[in-house]
Design an enzyme around this catalytic site. Sequence first.
Site, PDB file in Angstrom:
ATOM      1  N   HIS A 127     -38.617  67.662  27.045  1.00 16.94           N
ATOM      2  CA  HIS A 127     -38.661  67.763  25.585  1.00 16.94           C
ATOM      3  C   HIS A 127     -38.123  66.484  24.933  1.00 16.94           C
ATOM      4  O   HIS A 127     -38.737  65.938  24.013  1.00 16.94           O
ATOM      5  CB  HIS A 127     -37.846  68.986  25.142  1.00 16.94           C
ATOM      6  CG  HIS A 127     -37.693  69.125  23.674  1.00 16.94           C
ATOM      7  ND1 HIS A 127     -38.624  69.758  22.889  1.00 16.94           N
ATOM      8  CD2 HIS A 127     -36.711  68.704  22.835  1.00 16.94           C
ATOM      9  CE1 HIS A 127     -38.220  69.725  21.626  1.00 16.94           C
ATOM     10  NE2 HIS A 127     -37.064  69.084  21.569  1.00 16.94           N
ATOM     11  N   GLU A 128     -36.999  66.002  25.438  1.00 16.16           N
ATOM     12  CA  GLU A 128     -36.403  64.788  24.869  1.00 16.16           C
ATOM     13  C   GLU A 128     -37.277  63.558  25.140  1.00 16.16           C
ATOM     14  O   GLU A 128     -37.462  62.716  24.256  1.00 16.16           O
ATOM     15  CB  GLU A 128     -34.987  64.581  25.410  1.00 16.16           C
ATOM     16  CG  GLU A 128     -34.010  65.697  25.067  1.00 16.16           C
ATOM     17  CD  GLU A 128     -33.916  66.008  23.583  1.00 16.16           C
ATOM     18  OE1 GLU A 128     -34.089  65.096  22.748  1.00 16.16           O
ATOM     19  OE2 GLU A 128     -33.644  67.175  23.259  1.00 16.16           O
ATOM     20  N   HIS A 131     -40.057  63.353  22.704  1.00 17.38           N
ATOM     21  CA  HIS A 131     -39.671  62.759  21.408  1.00 17.38           C
ATOM     22  C   HIS A 131     -39.796  61.239  21.470  1.00 17.38           C
ATOM     23  O   HIS A 131     -40.290  60.610  20.529  1.00 17.38           O
ATOM     24  CB  HIS A 131     -38.230  63.125  21.047  1.00 17.38           C
ATOM     25  CG  HIS A 131     -38.045  64.492  20.510  1.00 17.38           C
ATOM     26  ND1 HIS A 131     -38.713  64.980  19.408  1.00 17.38           N
ATOM     27  CD2 HIS A 131     -37.230  65.504  20.925  1.00 17.38           C
ATOM     28  CE1 HIS A 131     -38.330  66.211  19.166  1.00 17.38           C
ATOM     29  NE2 HIS A 131     -37.435  66.572  20.077  1.00 17.38           N
TER      30      HIS A 131
END
Length: 141
Positions: A127-128, A131
Amino acid sequence: MIPHARHVFFALAAALLSACNRTPVTGRAQLNIVPDGVMLPLGKRTYKDMLSGQNLDKDGPDRARLKTVGQRIAKVANQPKYKWQFSMIKEKKTMNAWCLPGGKIAFYTGILPVVQNEAGMAFVMGHEVAHATARHGAERL
């Protein structure tokens, strides 16, 4: 419209159209006018500032696991310009992780009971990393 204003209008329109792109994987339309040449140094500087004064885990098993998982995911992220960094902040009350431009990622130890193992850590790490690769920081600016 006066001739000069027409040139300015077309130049601005061309600049905005060139800033329109699609995010990796999802293909979501994105207006992004801040180049990597600005975002990468900004991410590096901000990461250093945000970690200063924090109680960092520099050589524990959780930090080693974070680095191993992060490097595996970063390897397939296909961002050769990024200088991936993974930090573990010793803060048991904070269940969070965050990412800055250029692949600067931090996890708080408070999220470890939630993720439970490497697979859970990889889920959050993915998820990070998303980003970073989708350039969300530049889009927000």
